[in-house]
Design an enzyme around this catalytic site. Structure first.
Site, PDB file in Angstrom:
ATOM      1  N   THR A  19      -8.247   9.481   8.835  1.00  0.00           N
ATOM      2  CA  THR A  19      -7.861   8.230   8.178  1.00  0.00           C
ATOM      3  C   THR A  19      -7.666   7.095   9.184  1.00  0.00           C
ATOM      4  O   THR A  19      -6.971   6.134   8.899  1.00  0.00           O
ATOM      5  CB  THR A  19      -6.546   8.440   7.391  1.00  0.00           C
ATOM      6  OG1 THR A  19      -5.558   8.970   8.300  1.00  0.00           O
ATOM      7  CG2 THR A  19      -6.724   9.397   6.226  1.00  0.00           C
TER       8      THR A  19
ATOM      9  N   GLY B 163      -8.152   3.786  10.672  1.00  0.00           N
ATOM     10  CA  GLY B 163      -8.778   2.547  10.199  1.00  0.00           C
ATOM     11  C   GLY B 163      -8.707   2.311   8.704  1.00  0.00           C
ATOM     12  O   GLY B 163      -9.352   1.387   8.196  1.00  0.00           O
ATOM     13  N   THR B 164      -7.897   3.091   7.972  1.00  0.00           N
ATOM     14  CA  THR B 164      -7.851   2.878   6.509  1.00  0.00           C
ATOM     15  C   THR B 164      -7.338   1.483   6.140  1.00  0.00           C
ATOM     16  O   THR B 164      -7.894   0.840   5.248  1.00  0.00           O
ATOM     17  CB  THR B 164      -6.948   3.923   5.819  1.00  0.00           C
ATOM     18  OG1 THR B 164      -5.690   3.968   6.492  1.00  0.00           O
ATOM     19  CG2 THR B 164      -7.573   5.296   5.814  1.00  0.00           C
ATOM     20  N   GLY B 165      -6.286   1.038   6.830  1.00  0.00           N
ATOM     21  CA  GLY B 165      -5.710  -0.261   6.496  1.00  0.00           C
ATOM     22  C   GLY B 165      -6.698  -1.393   6.784  1.00  0.00           C
ATOM     23  O   GLY B 165      -6.845  -2.327   5.984  1.00  0.00           O
ATOM     24  N   CYS B 166      -7.403  -1.307   7.918  1.00  0.00           N
ATOM     25  CA  CYS B 166      -8.389  -2.336   8.292  1.00  0.00           C
ATOM     26  C   CYS B 166      -9.531  -2.356   7.279  1.00  0.00           C
ATOM     27  O   CYS B 166      -9.971  -3.422   6.824  1.00  0.00           O
ATOM     28  CB  CYS B 166      -8.956  -2.053   9.687  1.00  0.00           C
ATOM     29  SG  CYS B 166      -7.698  -1.891  10.964  1.00  0.00           S
TER      30      CYS B 166
ATOM     31  N   LYS C 207       0.841  -1.212   0.000  1.00  0.00           N
ATOM     32  CA  LYS C 207       0.000   0.000   0.000  1.00  0.00           C
ATOM     33  C   LYS C 207       0.869   1.252   0.000  1.00  0.00           C
ATOM     34  O   LYS C 207       1.774   1.380   0.819  1.00  0.00           O
ATOM     35  CB  LYS C 207      -0.895   0.009   1.243  1.00  0.00           C
ATOM     36  CG  LYS C 207      -1.900  -1.132   1.267  1.00  0.00           C
ATOM     37  CD  LYS C 207      -2.660  -1.163   2.577  1.00  0.00           C
ATOM     38  CE  LYS C 207      -1.808  -1.560   3.754  1.00  0.00           C
ATOM     39  NZ  LYS C 207      -2.559  -1.815   4.985  1.00  0.00           N
TER      40      LYS C 207
HETATM   41  N1  LIG Z   1      -4.943  10.297   1.979  1.00  0.00           N
HETATM   42  C1  LIG Z   1      -5.310   9.256   1.225  1.00  0.00           C
HETATM   43  N2  LIG Z   1      -5.988   9.462   0.063  1.00  0.00           N
HETATM   44  C2  LIG Z   1      -6.369   8.410  -0.711  1.00  0.00           C
HETATM   45  N3  LIG Z   1      -6.103   7.132  -0.407  1.00  0.00           N
HETATM   46  C3  LIG Z   1      -5.423   6.854   0.727  1.00  0.00           C
HETATM   47  C4  LIG Z   1      -4.995   7.898   1.599  1.00  0.00           C
HETATM   48  N4  LIG Z   1      -4.361   7.340   2.674  1.00  0.00           N
HETATM   49  C5  LIG Z   1      -4.416   6.005   2.473  1.00  0.00           C
HETATM   50  N5  LIG Z   1      -5.027   5.695   1.298  1.00  0.00           N
HETATM   51  C6  LIG Z   1      -5.316   4.365   0.772  1.00  0.00           C
HETATM   52  O1  LIG Z   1      -5.903   3.643   1.847  1.00  0.00           O
HETATM   53  C7  LIG Z   1      -5.500   2.278   1.801  1.00  0.00           C
HETATM   54  C8  LIG Z   1      -4.829   1.943   3.124  1.00  0.00           C
HETATM   55  O2  LIG Z   1      -3.493   2.416   3.041  1.00  0.00           O
HETATM   56  P1  LIG Z   1      -2.582   2.878   4.231  1.00  0.00           P
HETATM   57  O3  LIG Z   1      -1.203   2.983   3.628  1.00  0.00           O
HETATM   58  O4  LIG Z   1      -3.185   4.073   4.886  1.00  0.00           O
HETATM   59  O5  LIG Z   1      -2.709   1.641   5.189  1.00  0.00           O
HETATM   60  P2  LIG Z   1      -2.197   1.479   6.654  1.00  0.00           P
HETATM   61  O6  LIG Z   1      -1.033   2.370   6.902  1.00  0.00           O
HETATM   62  O7  LIG Z   1      -1.999   0.024   6.845  1.00  0.00           O
HETATM   63  O8  LIG Z   1      -3.422   1.963   7.499  1.00  0.00           O
HETATM   64  P3  LIG Z   1      -3.526   1.935   9.113  1.00  0.00           P
HETATM   65  O9  LIG Z   1      -2.697   3.067   9.607  1.00  0.00           O
HETATM   66  O10 LIG Z   1      -4.988   2.099   9.320  1.00  0.00           O
HETATM   67  O11 LIG Z   1      -2.992   0.615   9.574  1.00  0.00           O
HETATM   68  C9  LIG Z   1      -4.618   2.157   0.564  1.00  0.00           C
HETATM   69  O12 LIG Z   1      -5.423   1.770  -0.530  1.00  0.00           O
HETATM   70  C10 LIG Z   1      -4.087   3.570   0.385  1.00  0.00           C
HETATM   71  O13 LIG Z   1      -3.661   3.833  -0.924  1.00  0.00           O
HETATM   72  C1  LIG Z   2      -7.290  -3.003  17.118  1.00  0.00           C
HETATM   73  C2  LIG Z   2      -6.598  -2.288  16.011  1.00  0.00           C
HETATM   74  N1  LIG Z   2      -6.271  -2.979  14.900  1.00  0.00           N
HETATM   75  C3  LIG Z   2      -5.664  -2.346  13.872  1.00  0.00           C
HETATM   76  C4  LIG Z   2      -5.381  -0.993  13.936  1.00  0.00           C
HETATM   77  C5  LIG Z   2      -4.750  -0.330  12.718  1.00  0.00           C
HETATM   78  O1  LIG Z   2      -3.738   0.467  12.940  1.00  0.00           O
HETATM   79  C6  LIG Z   2      -5.720  -0.309  15.128  1.00  0.00           C
HETATM   80  N2  LIG Z   2      -5.475   1.023  15.283  1.00  0.00           N
HETATM   81  N3  LIG Z   2      -6.336  -0.980  16.140  1.00  0.00           N
END
Ligand SMILES: Nc1ncnc2c1ncn2[C@@H]1O[C@H](COP(=O)(O)OP(=O)(O)OP(=O)(O)O)[C@@H](O)[C@H]1O
Ligand SMILES: Cc1ncc(CO)c(N)n1
Length: 267
Positions: free
Chosen positions: A205, A207-210, A174
């Site tokens: 943002t 929870g974006t990764g989840c 990502k």
């Molecule tokens: N500001 C943004 N605008 C558009 N897309 C975004 C943005 N931030 C993240 N994304 C997208 O959101 C998804 C999750 O990516 P991100 O890199 O934020 O994950 P993460 O770091 O694992 O998240 P978390 O911090 O919740 O664990 C990807 O598809 C990424 O491209």
């Molecule tokens: C419980 C939990 N899982 C995943 C994330 C993602 O960063 C978070 N903030 N909290």
């Protein structure tokens, strides 16, 4: 007949990430969500103030209870916290011949709290990555897995190839933390595909990764190919960030009303 997805992850008391984000994403995408909780976090939009890992017996029992009774079309894995939990979850998934496993290699919360012990990364690589259909590391997680810095598209390609060697079938590195557009890279062992969107200028943002990994699992549960599930998840996360909102005093959550928007012809 419902398609089903199981999330194996930690609980976020503020509802923006973890199990809560996963279940909201499944529901928004029309999939029946189920959960096995690995750890409980006391968390809000400002950060994590407490973590309790559950014992491996109850984690195992939750997974057994679901699989022994219900067809599971896809599994999303999030926070695992330690290597004993990783081994327990892996053994349970192998025993139940789980399909469509999406592994989000959660390591550190946006606020900086450690959600996976550093010494558990080796167990993740050895036990769980080989069972995954799709692994979704962010730049930091990719770098921790492969042992070199991942800061640009060329590094992302190199990292994806190394993670592929660990035994995962597909890797999505990502690019949410890259400067410029939010560009994710999918690798299937032969070719790379890019999924890019303009960066949305939002602080909300949490929870974006989840949300993204759950949306991939939801697509797989509905029978989409990996490529189609990633494309749909990218659309979903872009919508969810676009409509992310200020809740609490810190980083607000993503938004999960996809079906409502979809029916209204907005997405
Ligand atoms: N500001 C943004 N605008 C558009 N897309 C975004 C943005 N931030 C993240 N994304 C997208 O959101 C998804 C999750 O990516 P991100 O890199 O934020 O994950 P993460 O770091 O694992 O998240 P978390 O911090 O919740 O664990 C990807 O598809 C990424 O491209
Ligand atoms: C419980 C939990 N899982 C995943 C994330 C993602 O960063 C978070 N903030 N909290």
């Amino acid at each position: 007949m419902w398609n089903t997805a199981l999330t194996i992850a930690g609980s976020d008391s503020s509802g923006g990430a973890g199990i809560q984000a996963d279940l909201k994403s499944f529901a928004a995408l029309g999939v029946f969500g189920m959960s096995a909780i690995t750890a409980i976090t006391a968390q809000n939009t400002c950060g994590v103030t407490g973590i309790r890992e559950l014992d491996t017996e109850i984690i195992n029992d939750q997974i057994d209870a679901v699989f022994s009774d219900i067809r599971v079309d896809a599994v999303k894995i999030g926070m695992l916290s330690n290597s004993e939990i990783i081994k327990t979850v892996t053994a349970a998934l192998v025993r139940h011949k789980a399909r469509n496993i999406v592994l989000d290699t959660v390591m550190v919360a946006k606020s900086g709290s450690q959600l996976l012990k550093k010494d558990a990364i080796a167990a993740l690589k050895k036990h769980l990555i080989p069972q995954a259909l799709v692994v979704t590391p962010n730049l930091y997680e990719a770098s921790e897995l492969v042992g070199f810095e991942v800061n640009n598209q060329a590094d992302m390609k190199k990292a994806a190839a190394v993670i592929k060697e660990m035994g995962a079938q597909y890797i999505v590195v990502k690019g949410g933390h890259l400067p410029g557009s939010a560009c994710d890279l999918l690798y299937d062992g032969n070719k790379f595909s890019s999924f890019a969107n303009e960066r949305i200028d939002s602080v909300h943002t949490h929870g974006t990764g989840c949300t993204f990994s759950s949306a991939i699992a939801a697509g797989l549960a509905k029978g989409l190919s990996v490529e189609a599930a990633v494309a749909e998840a990218k659309r979903y996360i872009t919508m969810a960030i676009t409509h992310g909102f200020a809740l609490g005093k810190g980083i607000g959550p993503t938004h999960h009303f996809y079906e409502l928007y979809h029916r209204a012809g907005l997405y």
